[in-house]
Motif scaffolding. Structure first.
Motif, PDB file in Angstrom:
ATOM      1  N   GLU A 285       0.821  -1.211   0.000  1.00  0.00           N
ATOM      2  CA  GLU A 285       0.000   0.000   0.000  1.00  0.00           C
ATOM      3  C   GLU A 285       0.856   1.262   0.000  1.00  0.00           C
ATOM      4  O   GLU A 285       0.611   2.199  -0.769  1.00  0.00           O
ATOM      5  N   GLU A 286       1.859   1.280   0.867  1.00  0.00           N
ATOM      6  CA  GLU A 286       2.695   2.482   0.969  1.00  0.00           C
ATOM      7  C   GLU A 286       3.501   2.698  -0.309  1.00  0.00           C
ATOM      8  O   GLU A 286       3.738   3.836  -0.715  1.00  0.00           O
ATOM      9  N   THR A 287       3.916   1.609  -0.946  1.00  0.00           N
ATOM     10  CA  THR A 287       4.655   1.740  -2.205  1.00  0.00           C
ATOM     11  C   THR A 287       3.800   2.419  -3.264  1.00  0.00           C
ATOM     12  O   THR A 287       4.256   3.341  -3.966  1.00  0.00           O
ATOM     13  N   TYR A 288       2.547   2.007  -3.353  1.00  0.00           N
ATOM     14  CA  TYR A 288       1.671   2.608  -4.359  1.00  0.00           C
ATOM     15  C   TYR A 288       1.300   4.048  -4.011  1.00  0.00           C
ATOM     16  O   TYR A 288       1.082   4.874  -4.915  1.00  0.00           O
ATOM     17  N   GLU A 289       1.254   4.363  -2.746  1.00  0.00           N
ATOM     18  CA  GLU A 289       0.983   5.745  -2.370  1.00  0.00           C
ATOM     19  C   GLU A 289       2.166   6.652  -2.712  1.00  0.00           C
ATOM     20  O   GLU A 289       1.993   7.826  -3.053  1.00  0.00           O
ATOM     21  N   VAL A 290       3.378   6.091  -2.639  1.00  0.00           N
ATOM     22  CA  VAL A 290       4.554   6.843  -3.099  1.00  0.00           C
ATOM     23  C   VAL A 290       4.448   7.098  -4.596  1.00  0.00           C
ATOM     24  O   VAL A 290       4.676   8.217  -5.075  1.00  0.00           O
ATOM     25  N   VAL A 291       4.072   6.069  -5.349  1.00  0.00           N
ATOM     26  CA  VAL A 291       3.932   6.206  -6.800  1.00  0.00           C
ATOM     27  C   VAL A 291       2.855   7.253  -7.127  1.00  0.00           C
ATOM     28  O   VAL A 291       3.026   8.081  -8.027  1.00  0.00           O
ATOM     29  N   GLU A 292       1.765   7.224  -6.380  1.00  0.00           N
ATOM     30  CA  GLU A 292       0.683   8.188  -6.612  1.00  0.00           C
ATOM     31  C   GLU A 292       1.160   9.618  -6.392  1.00  0.00           C
ATOM     32  O   GLU A 292       0.857  10.516  -7.184  1.00  0.00           O
ATOM     33  N   ALA A 293       1.927   9.828  -5.339  1.00  0.00           N
ATOM     34  CA  ALA A 293       2.461  11.171  -5.064  1.00  0.00           C
ATOM     35  C   ALA A 293       3.406  11.610  -6.178  1.00  0.00           C
ATOM     36  O   ALA A 293       3.423  12.785  -6.570  1.00  0.00           O
ATOM     37  N   GLU A 295       3.232  10.656  -9.340  1.00  0.00           N
ATOM     38  CA  GLU A 295       2.444  10.969 -10.523  1.00  0.00           C
ATOM     39  C   GLU A 295       1.695  12.292 -10.373  1.00  0.00           C
ATOM     40  O   GLU A 295       1.475  13.002 -11.357  1.00  0.00           O
ATOM     41  N   GLU A 296       1.323  12.615  -9.150  1.00  0.00           N
ATOM     42  CA  GLU A 296       0.670  13.897  -8.902  1.00  0.00           C
ATOM     43  C   GLU A 296       1.666  15.046  -8.837  1.00  0.00           C
ATOM     44  O   GLU A 296       1.276  16.206  -8.801  1.00  0.00           O
ATOM     45  N   GLN A 297       2.968  14.686  -8.790  1.00  0.00           N
ATOM     46  CA  GLN A 297       4.043  15.685  -8.652  1.00  0.00           C
ATOM     47  C   GLN A 297       3.817  16.562  -7.425  1.00  0.00           C
ATOM     48  O   GLN A 297       4.087  17.757  -7.422  1.00  0.00           O
ATOM     49  N   LEU A 302       4.790  13.521  -1.342  1.00  0.00           N
ATOM     50  CA  LEU A 302       5.850  12.537  -1.581  1.00  0.00           C
ATOM     51  C   LEU A 302       6.730  12.372  -0.352  1.00  0.00           C
ATOM     52  O   LEU A 302       7.075  11.250   0.030  1.00  0.00           O
ATOM     53  N   ALA A 303       7.102  13.492   0.287  1.00  0.00           N
ATOM     54  CA  ALA A 303       7.924  13.414   1.499  1.00  0.00           C
ATOM     55  C   ALA A 303       7.194  12.614   2.575  1.00  0.00           C
ATOM     56  O   ALA A 303       7.798  11.782   3.269  1.00  0.00           O
ATOM     57  N   GLU A 304       5.889  12.842   2.709  1.00  0.00           N
ATOM     58  CA  GLU A 304       5.107  12.115   3.720  1.00  0.00           C
ATOM     59  C   GLU A 304       5.040  10.628   3.392  1.00  0.00           C
ATOM     60  O   GLU A 304       5.236   9.771   4.265  1.00  0.00           O
TER      61      GLU A 304
END
Length: 506
Positions: A285-293, A295-297, A302-304
């Motif tokens: 889950e956390e890996t995909y949330e990093v990817v989402e951040a 992609e959203e730039q 991203l830091a969070e």
């Protein structure tokens, strides 16, 4: 070993302040220099020993490097320049170099002189002196060994980037910053320490330790360090430690927190229950949330999210530590050693011309590592070691990339299009659920192949398509809300109009 020349450098410690702290050996060496009309090079003459020395040894010839403190705009080069000038002169004749305190304590210039002297084959000798540490600790009533105090040079601290400070400053232990010699340097020190300490953190500036009536300990909040002219060549800044939970920018704090969360019996009940198995879903889950951040730039997000992912690393390491499997130190060791080992063009003598060669070297080194570990590479499939927990489109493209290296690949783009048409026809011909599932899988696999032909990450392309659909559908929801209608009230024709409107807005 480099052959020593007849020239040499004697480095003399002047003690912390008063001339009464000058050692008998130091005075003897300085007296001999005066009698031989030899120049003594002082790092600085802004030191209370200098004037009494001139009276005690009238023939003493002194030159200093104080001019460099005002001329230098690059903190990192200041002491290097002093060392170079000392060694340049020492190659012509013997040199005496005098520094405050003890030559080997808090004296960066001396370390640089020793390094250059060794490289040039110049002999060196140290004449010890009482260091500044003793009188400073006396004024602070501090035992530096008992509290594990750090000692850093102000000039060195000022040269560090914010991302480098974590390896040099540990805010949870006492810190002594030496040689805070002027207001400009005090500003740089304040900014560096602001990476870890609150602006209001009370610090102590110790001035003229060991110089009788001039001794002083000035307390002030960190932000006021450069708002006065208190800093000079006899200034040492003492920074008391912050509590572990207050050092929020320090890497060690996260390790401490995760250990505390899993501690028996007063940790967190939920965290104590977690295992490697139960934590797997959170890593994903956390890996995909990093990817989402990404992609959203959104850099704040991203830091969070990187922090959340890092927490999973530390939690797994803490679970492993408690089970005597490995520790966080093993994690650091494995990745650090791997990066050094697989980048011989950076950390070794290998040379590369481009990124493609880097990849080739990386793969070759991986093969060597596996062979050294006893793996029979000849019996290993080229499709082995692709984690099946990886998203299916990513696995498909990884398989395709690997087999392409062996020659199993479509020769042209029209061949790929033809294969897609073939798979579409097989889907239409499928009559059972099992057949349909299989043929749709084949279509997705060949679609991933099409993406590879265009050098497109299929997983990323699908994520972007999902995001685009989400935005457009949410736009339609907003329109329906403005029209005060339920989504279920729209006809097929109206949905098409809504979709067309959403496409133009997103």
């Amino acid at each position: 070993m480099t052959e020593m020349t007849h020239s040499g450098i004697i480095i003399v410690g002047l003690g912390p302040g008063g001339i009464q702290d000058l050692t008998l050996e130091a005075r003897r060496v300085l007296l001999e220099a005066a009698e031989g009309e030899q120049i003594v090079y002082f790092r600085t003459i802004i030191h209370p020993t200098v004037e009494p020395l001139k009276q005690d040894i009238p023939k003493l010839r002194i030159e200093s490097f104080d001019r460099l403190y005002d001329e230098s705009e690059d903190w990192s080069m200041l002491y290097q320049q002093i060392a170079t000038e000392i060694c340049d002169r020492a190659q012509e004749q013997s040199i005496l170099y005098a520094v405050p305190g003890h030559p080997l304590i808090g004296e960066t210039s001396v370390q640089l002189v020793l390094q250059q002297a060794r490289a040039r084959g110049i002999a060196t000798r140290i004449v010890s002196g009482l260091s500044f540490i003793e009188p400073v600790c006396n004024m602070l009533s501090l035992d530096p060994f008992e509290v594990g105090a750090q000692i850093v040079d102000a000039t060195n601290l000022a040269t560090l980037r914010p991302d480098e400070l974590a390896g040099h400053v540990i805010p949870t232990v006492p810190l002594m910053v030496v040689q805070v010699y002027n207001r400009r340097l005090a500003t740089e020190v304040k900014l560096a320490l602001g990476e870890f300490y609150p602006d209001e953190w009370i610090v102590k500036l110790v001035r003229a330790a060991g110089v009788g009536e001039d001794e002083a300990v000035l307390e002030m909040p960190l932000y006021e360090l450069d708002r006065n002219n208190f800093a000079n060549h006899l200034s040492t800044l003492y920074v008391p430690p912050v509590g572990t939970l207050a050092a929020l920018r320090a890497p060690e704090t996260l390790r401490s927190i995760t250990e505390r969360l899993r501690r028996e019996p007063d940790g967190c009940p939920w965290d104590r229950q977690q295992t490697h198995e139960t934590l797997k879903r959170y890593v994903i889950e956390e890996t995909y949330e990093v990817v989402e951040a990404l992609e959203e730039q959104n850099m704040d997000k991203l830091a969070e999210e990187l922090g959340d992912l890092l927490l999973q690393v530390y939690l797994h390491a803490e679970v492993a530590r408690q089970s005597d499997e490995f520790t966080i130190g093993d994690v650091y060791e494995q990745i650090n050693a791997k990066l050094i080992r697989r980048h011989p063009h950076v950390f070794g003598d290998a040379e590369v011309e481009n990124a493609g060669q880097v990849v080739q070297n990386w793969d070759a080194i991986k093969q060597q590592e596996r062979a050294s570990a006893g793996v029979d590479i000849q019996q290993e499939s080229i499709l082995d070691r692709v984690p099946q927990a990886t998203p299916a489109l990513m696995v498909a493209q990884e398989y395709q990339k690997r087999v392409a290296k062996s020659g199993f690949e479509f020769t042209s783009l029209p061949d790929v299009y033809a294969k897609i048409k073939e798979e579409m026809a097989e889907i239409e011909a499928a009559t059972t659920l099992e057949e349909q599932r299989e043929e749709i899988g084949d279509l997705l696999f060949i679609t991933a192949k099409l993406a590879r032909f265009f050098k497109i990450d299929a997983e990323e392309a699908l994520r972007l398509a999902n995001r685009k659909f989400q935005q457009r559908f949410q736009s339609m929801e907003a329109i329906a809300h403005e029209e005060e209608r339920l989504l279920t009230s729209y006809s097929t024709a109206e949905w098409e109009v809504l979709w067309a409107r959403a496409k133009t807005s997103v």
